[in-house]
Design an enzyme around this catalytic site. Structure first.
Site, PDB file in Angstrom:
ATOM      1  N   TYR A 122       0.375  12.608   0.382  1.00 31.91           N
ATOM      2  CA  TYR A 122       0.581  13.032  -1.008  1.00 31.91           C
ATOM      3  C   TYR A 122       0.810  14.533  -1.121  1.00 31.91           C
ATOM      4  O   TYR A 122       1.350  15.000  -2.122  1.00 31.91           O
ATOM      5  CB  TYR A 122      -0.622  12.672  -1.879  1.00 31.91           C
ATOM      6  CG  TYR A 122      -0.973  11.209  -1.955  1.00 31.91           C
ATOM      7  CD1 TYR A 122      -0.113  10.207  -1.493  1.00 31.91           C
ATOM      8  CD2 TYR A 122      -2.194  10.816  -2.498  1.00 31.91           C
ATOM      9  CE1 TYR A 122      -0.467   8.877  -1.563  1.00 31.91           C
ATOM     10  CE2 TYR A 122      -2.546   9.474  -2.576  1.00 31.91           C
ATOM     11  CZ  TYR A 122      -1.688   8.512  -2.099  1.00 31.91           C
ATOM     12  OH  TYR A 122      -2.049   7.193  -2.172  1.00 31.91           O
TER      13      TYR A 122
ATOM     14  N   HIS B 171      -3.112   5.088   6.620  1.00 31.52           N
ATOM     15  CA  HIS B 171      -2.317   4.894   5.406  1.00 31.52           C
ATOM     16  C   HIS B 171      -1.402   3.678   5.477  1.00 31.52           C
ATOM     17  O   HIS B 171      -1.244   2.958   4.494  1.00 31.52           O
ATOM     18  CB  HIS B 171      -1.504   6.155   5.131  1.00 31.52           C
ATOM     19  CG  HIS B 171      -1.133   6.312   3.693  1.00 31.52           C
ATOM     20  ND1 HIS B 171      -0.808   7.527   3.139  1.00 31.52           N
ATOM     21  CD2 HIS B 171      -1.040   5.414   2.676  1.00 31.52           C
ATOM     22  CE1 HIS B 171      -0.545   7.376   1.856  1.00 31.52           C
ATOM     23  NE2 HIS B 171      -0.665   6.108   1.549  1.00 31.52           N
TER      24      HIS B 171
END
Length: 262
Positions: free
Chosen positions: A48, A102
């Protein structure tokens, strides 16, 4: 705030604040607003690019670190220890409450084993996965020493992952919902069933969606950059859906991804 007890007895809030697609420049403000509103679970990821903003907000909030639950995610890499240390530095913390891989990259078991060592070293309190399905999930649980505490997957009223939840329950792995609102796809907020239930309870459709997931024992991390929506999303612990409401919403499950993940 209600909590769940993970399979290693760590307590985790069942509702948190996600920062996906929030720019680094806005992250500190948004996270501080969320913390002020009452959120104590903040979910970020290296991908992110806003871990530093989360760290700044947590530090500036004045809230004791042990009262805030921080989740971040890494991608499989040869230097997993370096990735973990980089997150610790950006988050301005000595430990990460929950660390996830992730998504599937190919050398995930080796990555997971380094994460297991990080738990033993005290750098991480709990570990798990994100976007792991089928044999990739099985590869971890069949060879790990520490069972994943969480698998974070696309989960919402149109994609409820009921079969997976039953499987995870055997291993004490919690399902955590990313995109609990499906980013509004498939006219979720205008669905007549959800709208009708919302009217009956004098609530918003968003609150009904979150309440359904929470009553289904699913951890949720809704995101908003607007404080009034943060307030709306957290105010779901003072009402309950009846069995009929739950059945109606369960019937909305199409068991299909809205994002093409699986």
């Amino acid at each position: 705030m209600e909590t769940v007890k993970l399979n290693n007895h760590v307590e985790m809030p069942i509702l948190g604040f996600g920062v996906y697609q929030i720019s680094l420049s806005d992250t500190k403000r948004c996270v501080m607003d969320a913390l002020e509103t009452g959120y104590r679970l903040i979910d970020t990821a290296q991908y992110y690019g806003n871990e530093a903003g989360v760290g700044e907000a947590v530090t500036a909030s004045g809230i004791p670190r042990n009262k805030i639950f921080i989740t971040t995610k890494i991608q499989s890499n040869r230097n997993v220890t370096g990735l973990i240390d980089a997150s610790l530095e950006k988050l301005r913390t000595d430990y990460i409450d929950l660390l996830l891989i992730h998504w599937v990259m190919g050398n995930d078991l080796a990555t997971y084993r380094v994460m297991e060592e990080s738990v033993k070293q005290g750098k991480v309190r709990a570990i798990g996965l994100s976007n792991f399905y089928g044999r990739d999930f099985d590869n971890i649980i069949n060879h790990c020493e520490i069972m994943p505490a969480v698998n974070q997957l696309e989960t919402h009223v149109f994609y409820q992952n009921r079969d997976l939840r039953a499987l995870y329950k055997k291993n004490g792995t919690y399902l955590e919902a990313w995109a609990p609102f499906g980013e509004g796809k498939a006219n979720m907020f205008k669905n007549p069933i959800l709208a009708g239930i919302a009217r009956e309870h004098n609530r918003t459709v968003a609150q009904v969606i979150l309440r359904f997931l929470i009553q289904s024992d699913i951890i949720v991390i809704p995101k908003s950059t607007h404080k009034e929506r943060m307030v709306e999303n957290i105010n779901v612990f003072d009402f309950s859906l009846c069995e009929e409401d739950m059945r109606k919403i369960e019937a909305l499950d199409k068991n299909e991804s809205l994002f093409g993940w699986y």
